[in-house]
Design a protein around this motif. Structure first.
Motif, short mmCIF file in Angstrom:
data_model
loop_
_atom_site.label_atom_id
_atom_site.label_comp_id
_atom_site.label_asym_id
_atom_site.label_seq_id
_atom_site.Cartn_x
_atom_site.Cartn_y
_atom_site.Cartn_z
N GLU A 195 4.93 -1.51 -2.21
CA GLU A 195 5.97 -2.51 -2.06
C GLU A 195 7.33 -1.90 -2.37
O GLU A 195 8.32 -2.15 -1.70
CB GLU A 195 5.70 -3.70 -3.00
CG GLU A 195 4.74 -4.73 -2.46
CD GLU A 195 3.35 -4.15 -2.19
OE1 GLU A 195 2.99 -4.02 -0.99
OE2 GLU A 195 2.62 -3.82 -3.13
N VAL A 196 7.38 -1.07 -3.40
CA VAL A 196 8.60 -0.39 -3.81
C VAL A 196 8.26 1.06 -4.14
O VAL A 196 7.18 1.33 -4.68
CB VAL A 196 9.24 -1.06 -5.05
CG1 VAL A 196 10.51 -0.33 -5.47
CG2 VAL A 196 9.54 -2.54 -4.79
N TRP A 261 4.46 5.22 -5.99
CA TRP A 261 4.29 4.05 -5.12
C TRP A 261 3.95 2.86 -6.02
O TRP A 261 2.88 2.83 -6.65
CB TRP A 261 3.16 4.30 -4.13
CG TRP A 261 3.51 5.29 -3.05
CD1 TRP A 261 4.73 5.82 -2.78
CD2 TRP A 261 2.60 5.86 -2.09
NE1 TRP A 261 4.65 6.70 -1.72
CE2 TRP A 261 3.37 6.73 -1.28
CE3 TRP A 261 1.25 5.71 -1.85
CZ2 TRP A 261 2.79 7.46 -0.23
CZ3 TRP A 261 0.67 6.43 -0.82
CH2 TRP A 261 1.44 7.28 -0.02
N LEU A 262 4.85 1.91 -6.10
CA LEU A 262 4.69 0.73 -6.96
C LEU A 262 4.16 -0.43 -6.13
O LEU A 262 4.70 -0.75 -5.08
CB LEU A 262 6.04 0.37 -7.58
CG LEU A 262 6.66 1.49 -8.45
CD1 LEU A 262 8.15 1.29 -8.62
CD2 LEU A 262 5.97 1.53 -9.80
N ARG A 263 3.10 -1.06 -6.63
CA ARG A 263 2.37 -2.05 -5.83
C ARG A 263 2.23 -3.38 -6.56
O ARG A 263 2.07 -3.40 -7.77
CB ARG A 263 0.99 -1.50 -5.47
CG ARG A 263 1.05 -0.28 -4.56
CD ARG A 263 -0.22 0.53 -4.62
NE ARG A 263 -0.28 1.52 -3.55
CZ ARG A 263 -1.18 2.50 -3.49
NH1 ARG A 263 -2.08 2.62 -4.44
NH2 ARG A 263 -1.17 3.35 -2.49
N SER A 264 2.26 -4.45 -5.78
CA SER A 264 2.08 -5.80 -6.31
C SER A 264 0.91 -6.46 -5.59
O SER A 264 0.98 -6.73 -4.39
CB SER A 264 3.35 -6.63 -6.11
OG SER A 264 3.10 -7.99 -6.39
N ASN A 269 -2.10 -8.84 -1.39
CA ASN A 269 -3.28 -9.66 -1.13
C ASN A 269 -3.06 -10.64 0.01
O ASN A 269 -4.00 -11.08 0.66
CB ASN A 269 -3.67 -10.44 -2.39
CG ASN A 269 -4.47 -9.61 -3.36
OD1 ASN A 269 -4.71 -8.43 -3.12
ND2 ASN A 269 -4.88 -10.20 -4.46
N GLN A 270 -1.80 -10.98 0.26
CA GLN A 270 -1.47 -11.90 1.35
C GLN A 270 -1.30 -11.18 2.68
O GLN A 270 -1.68 -11.69 3.72
CB GLN A 270 -0.18 -12.65 1.02
CG GLN A 270 -0.26 -13.46 -0.26
CD GLN A 270 1.08 -14.10 -0.61
OE1 GLN A 270 1.79 -14.58 0.28
NE2 GLN A 270 1.43 -14.08 -1.88
N LEU A 271 -0.72 -9.95 2.62
CA LEU A 271 -0.46 -9.20 3.85
C LEU A 271 -0.49 -7.71 3.54
O LEU A 271 0.31 -7.23 2.74
CB LEU A 271 0.90 -9.60 4.43
CG LEU A 271 1.18 -9.18 5.87
CD1 LEU A 271 0.29 -9.96 6.84
CD2 LEU A 271 2.64 -9.39 6.22
N CYS A 272 -1.41 -6.99 4.15
CA CYS A 272 -1.52 -5.55 3.93
C CYS A 272 -0.26 -4.86 4.45
O CYS A 272 0.14 -5.06 5.60
CB CYS A 272 -2.75 -5.00 4.65
SG CYS A 272 -2.85 -3.19 4.60
N LYS A 278 -3.81 -9.93 7.23
CA LYS A 278 -4.51 -10.38 6.05
C LYS A 278 -5.58 -9.34 5.70
O LYS A 278 -6.43 -9.00 6.53
CB LYS A 278 -5.16 -11.74 6.31
CG LYS A 278 -6.00 -12.28 5.17
CD LYS A 278 -5.15 -12.75 4.00
CE LYS A 278 -6.02 -13.39 2.92
NZ LYS A 278 -5.23 -13.81 1.74
N PRO A 279 -5.55 -8.79 4.48
CA PRO A 279 -6.48 -7.69 4.18
C PRO A 279 -7.93 -8.15 4.09
O PRO A 279 -8.23 -9.23 3.59
CB PRO A 279 -5.99 -7.17 2.83
CG PRO A 279 -5.27 -8.32 2.22
CD PRO A 279 -4.64 -9.06 3.36
#
Length: 309
Positions: A195-196, A261-264, A269-272, A278-279
């Motif tokens: 995501e960031v 790689w920072l992930r949320s 979970n809503q959009l890969c 949708k994952p």
């Protein structure tokens, strides 16, 4: 359909590409197990040169960076106030800020070079970089990268990237990449599985090799329009993972970059971020690329990762 649109029209060509994809799927399924095996060997056999760099300390961080974090944690903090402490580029939401001290960067690179010269098993940082170190295998996740993400980076990203889960970045992938004249010189256009992204220039001495940035969610083909951003030693660039970017060739010297790689999970979970759908989740160990079965789980013992099928 996607393969047909990219030129795989004939049956023979399609079959060849599908075989190549299947081999890559199987390779990626083995990565987590191979990485765990390497980490165990390194933990038992590797002799560290600078043991102190494995545990994050305030003294490693630039005073200006600590001031930024303090501001972001203050009750009246807002994005406009934060921008006074950072350098922004164009309208692409790219920000430069000090991160580490020069002394820490020197010690960190010496540790990385010590590991590089050892006979320990080593994995590639990612599918595009051939030279560098996976920091979880080196044993730096628990006491360095995780507290850096939770205590220092998340207050900043909460203000800069609220739409990308900046306040709830709950996992990461951290690695160091190396560029030199006889190894990797540059990095082609791509976007990150994040995501960031934080990209910190650790050193050493090098010329040219600017980063370039195109548009958000742009097709990773040759970028027709982009901006160049100079990488400054000890300083980091924060940008959206979906921002198309790359690194121009260095002309001389050697450069080491820390990439996080920072992930949320609440977002992905809503959009890969890779397939933009949708994952489909399959069980995995560890962070599992930042996907979780339910976003309510803070730190699940077993998490899921996006299916590549």
């Amino acid at each position: 359909q996607a393969l047909t649109e990219r030129g795989c029209g004939s049956g023979e060509r399609m079959a060849a590409v599908l075989r190549e994809i299947e081999a890559e799927v199987q390779r990626r399924k083995q990565l987590v197990h191979q990485s765990a095996e390497r980490k165990a060997i390194i933990s038992q056999c590797y002799k560290r040169k600078h043991s102190e760099v494995y545990t994050l300390q305030d003294s490693f961080l630039a005073p200006d960076f600590l001031e930024i974090v303090r501001y972001c944690m203050s009750p009246d903090a807002n994005v406009h106030g934060l921008l006074r402490y950072t350098e922004s580029f164009s309208d692409k939401r790219i920000y430069r800020l000090p991160v580490f001290t020069e002394e820490f960067c020197r010690s960190f690179i010496e540790e990385l070079e010590n590991f590089e010269q050892s006979d320990m098993p080593k994995g590639r940082p990612n599918s595009m970089n051939n030279y560098g170190v996976l920091l979880n295998e080196l044993g730096m996740d628990e006491n360095f990268i995780t507290p850096l993400r939770e205590k220092y980076l998340r207050p900043i990203t909460a203000l800069l990237y609220p739409d990308l889960g900046g306040a709830c970045l709950d996992s990461h992938k951290a690695f160091v990449v190396k560029y030199s004249l006889h190894e990797d010189l540059d990095l082609g256009s791509h976007y990150d599985n994040a995501e960031v992204t934080l990209n910190v220039s650790l050193g050493k001495d090098f010329t040219e090799g600017n980063l370039y940035f195109g548009d958000f969610r742009q097709d990773p083909s040759p970028v027709p329009k982009y901006i160049e951003v100079e990488h400054v030693g000890t300083q980091g660039l924060l940008h959206r993972g979906g921002q198309i970017h790359g690194a121009l060739p260095i002309a001389s010297g050697e450069r080491w970059n820390l990439i996080i790689w920072l992930r949320s999970s609440a977002i992905r979970n809503q959009l890969c971020p890779m397939c933009d759908q949708k994952p489909q989740l399959v069980e995995a160990e560890g962070f599992g690329d930042g996907f979780t079965e339910t976003s309510e789980d803070d730190v699940p013992e077993t998490v899921d990762l996006c299916s590549v099928w």
